[in-house]
Scaffold this active site. Structure first.
Site, PDB file in Angstrom:
ATOM      1  N   GLU A  51      69.661  -2.170  54.864  1.00 54.89           N
ATOM      2  CA  GLU A  51      68.460  -2.454  55.637  1.00 54.89           C
ATOM      3  C   GLU A  51      67.675  -3.568  54.960  1.00 54.89           C
ATOM      4  O   GLU A  51      67.913  -3.879  53.778  1.00 54.89           O
ATOM      5  CB  GLU A  51      67.599  -1.196  55.758  1.00 54.89           C
ATOM      6  CG  GLU A  51      68.300  -0.065  56.490  1.00 54.89           C
ATOM      7  CD  GLU A  51      67.400   1.139  56.721  1.00 54.89           C
ATOM      8  OE1 GLU A  51      66.211   1.096  56.306  1.00 54.89           O
ATOM      9  OE2 GLU A  51      67.880   2.125  57.313  1.00 54.89           O
ATOM     10  N   PRO A  52      66.734  -4.189  55.668  1.00 52.83           N
ATOM     11  CA  PRO A  52      65.953  -5.277  55.061  1.00 52.83           C
ATOM     12  C   PRO A  52      65.292  -4.889  53.749  1.00 52.83           C
ATOM     13  O   PRO A  52      65.185  -5.710  52.836  1.00 52.83           O
ATOM     14  CB  PRO A  52      64.912  -5.601  56.145  1.00 52.83           C
ATOM     15  CG  PRO A  52      65.591  -5.234  57.426  1.00 52.83           C
ATOM     16  CD  PRO A  52      66.425  -4.030  57.099  1.00 52.83           C
TER      17      PRO A  52
ATOM     18  N   SER B 126      68.266  10.092  49.186  1.00 50.39           N
ATOM     19  CA  SER B 126      69.617   9.695  49.606  1.00 50.39           C
ATOM     20  C   SER B 126      70.474  10.894  50.003  1.00 50.39           C
ATOM     21  O   SER B 126      71.483  10.734  50.690  1.00 50.39           O
ATOM     22  CB  SER B 126      70.304   8.911  48.484  1.00 50.39           C
ATOM     23  OG  SER B 126      70.465   9.723  47.335  1.00 50.39           O
TER      24      SER B 126
ATOM     25  N   GLN C 255      95.514 -28.966  26.372  1.00 50.97           N
ATOM     26  CA  GLN C 255      95.165 -27.579  26.081  1.00 50.97           C
ATOM     27  C   GLN C 255      93.910 -27.131  26.826  1.00 50.97           C
ATOM     28  O   GLN C 255      93.791 -25.968  27.230  1.00 50.97           O
ATOM     29  CB  GLN C 255      94.956 -27.396  24.575  1.00 50.97           C
ATOM     30  CG  GLN C 255      96.243 -27.371  23.780  1.00 50.97           C
ATOM     31  CD  GLN C 255      96.009 -27.002  22.322  1.00 50.97           C
ATOM     32  OE1 GLN C 255      94.866 -26.976  21.856  1.00 50.97           O
ATOM     33  NE2 GLN C 255      97.083 -26.717  21.602  1.00 50.97           N
TER      34      GLN C 255
ATOM     35  N   GLN D 260      86.804 -26.897  38.562  1.00 50.74           N
ATOM     36  CA  GLN D 260      86.713 -27.730  37.370  1.00 50.74           C
ATOM     37  C   GLN D 260      88.044 -28.421  37.069  1.00 50.74           C
ATOM     38  O   GLN D 260      88.087 -29.604  36.709  1.00 50.74           O
ATOM     39  CB  GLN D 260      86.290 -26.880  36.166  1.00 50.74           C
ATOM     40  CG  GLN D 260      85.873 -27.671  34.948  1.00 50.74           C
ATOM     41  CD  GLN D 260      84.567 -28.423  35.181  1.00 50.74           C
ATOM     42  OE1 GLN D 260      83.758 -28.033  36.000  1.00 50.74           O
ATOM     43  NE2 GLN D 260      84.364 -29.510  34.451  1.00 50.74           N
ATOM     44  N   ILE D 261      89.140 -27.714  37.246  1.00 51.36           N
ATOM     45  CA  ILE D 261      90.460 -28.288  36.978  1.00 51.36           C
ATOM     46  C   ILE D 261      90.773 -29.397  37.976  1.00 51.36           C
ATOM     47  O   ILE D 261      91.357 -30.430  37.620  1.00 51.36           O
ATOM     48  CB  ILE D 261      91.541 -27.185  37.012  1.00 51.36           C
ATOM     49  CG1 ILE D 261      91.385 -26.273  35.777  1.00 51.36           C
ATOM     50  CG2 ILE D 261      92.947 -27.786  37.051  1.00 51.36           C
ATOM     51  CD1 ILE D 261      92.260 -25.039  35.803  1.00 51.36           C
TER      52      ILE D 261
ATOM     53  N   GLU E 252      78.745  -4.278  49.270  1.00 44.33           N
ATOM     54  CA  GLU E 252      79.225  -2.937  48.908  1.00 44.33           C
ATOM     55  C   GLU E 252      78.895  -2.578  47.464  1.00 44.33           C
ATOM     56  O   GLU E 252      79.684  -1.962  46.755  1.00 44.33           O
ATOM     57  CB  GLU E 252      80.716  -2.811  49.185  1.00 44.33           C
ATOM     58  CG  GLU E 252      81.026  -2.900  50.677  1.00 44.33           C
ATOM     59  CD  GLU E 252      82.390  -2.393  51.020  1.00 44.33           C
ATOM     60  OE1 GLU E 252      82.725  -1.264  50.602  1.00 44.33           O
ATOM     61  OE2 GLU E 252      83.121  -3.107  51.700  1.00 44.33           O
TER      62      GLU E 252
ATOM     63  N   THR F  78      76.201  -4.453  44.403  1.00 38.75           N
ATOM     64  CA  THR F  78      76.207  -5.627  43.535  1.00 38.75           C
ATOM     65  C   THR F  78      76.857  -5.295  42.188  1.00 38.75           C
ATOM     66  O   THR F  78      77.039  -4.124  41.841  1.00 38.75           O
ATOM     67  CB  THR F  78      74.772  -6.109  43.286  1.00 38.75           C
ATOM     68  OG1 THR F  78      74.062  -5.083  42.566  1.00 38.75           O
ATOM     69  CG2 THR F  78      74.052  -6.422  44.586  1.00 38.75           C
TER      70      THR F  78
END
Length: 409
Positions: A131-132, A184, A304, A362-363, A389, A391
């Site tokens: 929910e918000p 809850s 490397q 980056q590579i 689902e 954090t």
């Protein structure tokens, strides 16, 4: 009980190769287009339905695989293709898991087929929990469901957000508060059938990543559903609420699992597998690029600085997969997550996906930062795994409280 193994059997390998072929031949060629369009890729979902991937039977076969590896294997291959399109294909599964985890046999048989439709008329479903003002903090949920005994109906009011397929779904599974005093523990899940008056789509979100997956608010304004749409039934709910009230009076710390948490616990290793698929895809692009891109007269993989990054990327991907497979095996074999192994798998795999996709950019250097190469999209997509689902911070909290014995609220 199936023994834990790191080797797929012949049938699993056949399914894996079939899914990989679909991801390579159907999903990947469409990925950039639907990312740009930011629309649900109905034609791709239709193709998945035609070959049997988008179907109740397929997910049931993977879900009930005694080794537990069916679902994570499928998720990894589809999300290797593209995260946004794959989420459009598998997003219905979260609602289906919600019904499987909390519903009666009759509810499972009635509603899950309606979530998928058929190959000629595909449907999708939505699981509506966040929910918000109540994302990770499910105890702050405000959507209310009140029982109208005279009509044997539940009246639902509230606003849900971040709902995959929200508003466009044929079937919505909605988590609501039925007893505010229990926090809850006073939640329940409800089926909102197609065409129910009072349910409407709110804001559709324009997202950083997974843009081929529809994400929106769901508005519930005096939505009335039959009593039979309460997942698990009223008798079971009344018994659960009574136990929770008794424990609250006694001041006991015993944990009571609520409907939303039950769904998320079942799905977290699967989300980890999605992250593994995205990470693996980015790693493979970076590896191929490093072997063919030459600088100073030799392939850059000979340096490397590049080679060590690729070594770390592969190691982290394999470690994430093993955590996901362990948690999936434990779940299907009824092994309790005494150290929050499900949350561990999602946490590590999610963080790995973010890190590996960034290393891939980056590579590739400047090329990696352009949309001519897919790694920038993969990096945008990977960001969601540490958010939805639960954090990464919530996963760490779940793990820490499980290890310490503290109650999960």
């Amino acid at each position: 009980m199936a023994e834990f193994t790191m080797e797929l059997n012949d049938e699993q390998r056949e399914v894996r190769d079939w899914l990989h072929g679909f991801a390579a031949d159907v999903i990947r060629p469409a990925a950039a287009e639907w990312d740009e369009r930011e629309e649900t890729p109905w034609p791709v979902i239709q193709e998945a339905a035609k070959v049997g991937i988008y179907s109740l039977d397929f997910y049931a076969q993977q879900y009930f695989d005694p080794t537990g590896l069916g679902i994570p294997m499928a998720m990894e291959e589809l999300f290797w293709g593209d995260a946004g399109i794959a989420l459009s294909i598998v997003g219905t599964g979260l609602a289906a898991v919600g019904v499987l985890a909390n519903g009666t046999e009759e509810q499972i048989g009635t509603w899950i087929p309606q979530m998928y439709g058929d190959q000629n008329d595909v449907k999708v479903a939505a699981f509506c929990s966040s929910e918000p003002d109540a994302g990770s903090d499910v105890a702050s949920m405000r959507t209310r469901a009140v029982y109208d005994e005279t009509k044997d109906e539940w009246v639902i009011n509230g606003t849900k957000t971040w709902a995959t397929n929200g508003g466009i779904a044929n079937v919505h599974v909605v988590v609501a508060v039925v007893d505010p005093e229990l926090g809850s523990k006073g939640h329940a899940s409800f089926i909102v059938p197609p065409g129910t008056p009072g349910l409407a789509q709110g804001q559709k979100f324009k997202k950083h990543g997974i843009r081929a997956s529809h994400t929106a608010e769901v508005i519930l304004d005096n939505v009335r559903v039959p009593g039979s749409c309460l997942l698990g039934g009223k008798e079971k709910l009344d018994e659960r609420l009574a136990r929770a009230r008794e424990r609250a009076k006694a001041g006991g710390g015993e944990r009571v699992k609520n409907a939303a948490m039950a769904t998320f616990e079942a799905s977290r290793p699967a989300v980890g597998a999605m992250a593994v698929g995205t990470a693996r895809a980015a790693y493979e692009v970076a590896l191929d690029y490093a072997k063919t891109r030459e600088q100073f007269g030799r392939p850059i993989i000979d340096n490397q600085g590049v080679a060590f990054q690729l070594a770390d990327m592969r190691t982290q991907i394999d470690a994430a997969r093993l955590l996901v497979w362990r948690a999936s095996w434990m779940a299907v074999n009824g092994k309790p997550f005494t150290a929050a192994e499900g949350s561990m798998s999602k946490l590590f795999a999610s963080e790995t996906a973010k890190k590996v996709t960034a290393q891939a950019i980056q590579i590739l250097g400047g090329n990696g930062y352009t949309r001519e190469y897919p790694v920038e999209r993969m990096h945008r997509d990977a960001a969601i795994y540490t958010i939805f689902e639960g954090t990464s911070e919530i996963q760490r909290l779940v793990i820490a409280r499980t290890l310490s014995g503290m109650p999960l609220r």
